[in-house]
Design a protein around this motif. Sequence first.
Motif, PDB file in Angstrom:
ATOM      1  N   GLY A  49      -8.389  37.944 -18.636  1.00 61.23           N
ATOM      2  CA  GLY A  49      -8.526  36.512 -17.587  1.00 61.23           C
ATOM      3  C   GLY A  49      -9.692  35.578 -18.159  1.00 61.23           C
ATOM      4  O   GLY A  49     -11.262  36.306 -18.591  1.00 61.23           O
ATOM      5  N   THR A  86      -7.495  28.238  -6.841  1.00 58.68           N
ATOM      6  CA  THR A  86      -7.613  29.869  -6.470  1.00 58.68           C
ATOM      7  C   THR A  86      -9.203  30.987  -6.296  1.00 58.68           C
ATOM      8  O   THR A  86      -8.118  31.632  -5.877  1.00 58.68           O
ATOM      9  CB  THR A  86      -7.012  30.145  -7.662  1.00 58.68           C
ATOM     10  N   THR A 129     -13.221  36.053  -6.987  1.00 63.92           N
ATOM     11  CA  THR A 129     -12.038  35.845  -7.871  1.00 63.92           C
ATOM     12  C   THR A 129     -11.465  35.129  -7.995  1.00 63.92           C
ATOM     13  O   THR A 129     -11.644  34.101  -7.286  1.00 63.92           O
ATOM     14  CB  THR A 129     -10.444  37.063  -6.782  1.00 63.92           C
ATOM     15  N   GLN A 131      -9.116  32.597 -10.854  1.00 64.44           N
ATOM     16  CA  GLN A 131      -7.594  32.754 -11.793  1.00 64.44           C
ATOM     17  C   GLN A 131      -7.697  31.179 -12.357  1.00 64.44           C
ATOM     18  O   GLN A 131      -8.146  30.181 -11.973  1.00 64.44           O
ATOM     19  CB  GLN A 131      -6.450  32.663 -11.125  1.00 64.44           C
ATOM     20  N   ASP A 132      -7.404  30.819 -13.869  1.00 61.79           N
ATOM     21  CA  ASP A 132      -7.673  30.090 -14.827  1.00 61.79           C
ATOM     22  C   ASP A 132      -6.221  29.515 -14.826  1.00 61.79           C
ATOM     23  O   ASP A 132      -4.888  29.898 -14.291  1.00 61.79           O
ATOM     24  CB  ASP A 132      -7.352  30.599 -15.462  1.00 61.79           C
ATOM     25  N   GLY A 135      -3.039  31.509 -15.462  1.00 63.36           N
ATOM     26  CA  GLY A 135      -2.572  32.401 -14.362  1.00 63.36           C
ATOM     27  C   GLY A 135      -3.391  33.376 -14.338  1.00 63.36           C
ATOM     28  O   GLY A 135      -2.800  34.593 -13.502  1.00 63.36           O
ATOM     29  N   ARG A 136      -4.226  33.526 -15.033  1.00 61.04           N
ATOM     30  CA  ARG A 136      -4.479  35.108 -15.356  1.00 61.04           C
ATOM     31  C   ARG A 136      -5.768  35.571 -14.387  1.00 61.04           C
ATOM     32  O   ARG A 136      -6.938  34.448 -14.505  1.00 61.04           O
ATOM     33  CB  ARG A 136      -5.498  34.659 -17.046  1.00 61.04           C
ATOM     34  N   GLN A 137      -6.099  36.170 -13.501  1.00 60.16           N
ATOM     35  CA  GLN A 137      -7.183  36.503 -12.576  1.00 60.16           C
ATOM     36  C   GLN A 137      -7.892  37.170 -12.639  1.00 60.16           C
ATOM     37  O   GLN A 137      -7.592  38.373 -13.993  1.00 60.16           O
ATOM     38  CB  GLN A 137      -6.228  36.720 -11.313  1.00 60.16           C
ATOM     39  N   THR A 138      -9.375  37.415 -12.118  1.00 61.08           N
ATOM     40  CA  THR A 138     -10.789  38.235 -12.646  1.00 61.08           C
ATOM     41  C   THR A 138     -10.875  38.318 -11.367  1.00 61.08           C
ATOM     42  O   THR A 138     -11.538  37.153 -10.656  1.00 61.08           O
ATOM     43  CB  THR A 138     -11.532  37.318 -13.569  1.00 61.08           C
TER      44      THR A 138
END
Length: 148
Positions: A49, A86, A129, A131-132, A135-138
């Motif tokens: 992410g 996001t 938090t 998200q790209d 759909g990957r979230q960190t």
Amino acid sequence: MKTMSRILTLGAVLLACSASAFAVTLIKEDEARLPAAAGGLTTRGITRGPGVKLLSPDPAAGAVKSPFAFKVAFEPRGGAKIDPATVSVTYLKATPVDLLPRVKPGLSAGGIDLSGAEVPPGEHQIRVTVQDSEGRQTSTVLQLNVAK
């Protein structure tokens, strides 16, 4: 001549407003006094992410005085783009405090840029938090140490 004077005055007002547009009370005194969040902070292992990096205040510099520049960089990976819609920013307390409305003026796909963040003295943990477009979230916890 009056018109020129009015234009200069208007320009000065706009400049003053734009210079302070990203100054904000990030954490209020009463929020800082809330009980700490229960339990330990959990973080995930390796992720593809986006990266979240605290640029200012410099984490290695120790305690900072308030107000300070609060800058966080979002680092997309693999050609993906950051989706600002996001992003969530939360002050970690027993009752979490949503800081997103306060950082929105300085929020972009590149990160958060606030020129004058007001924060009471103490140690503060803020979870960011992001998200790209893939759909990957960190989720990253930022540590702020503010001197008296």
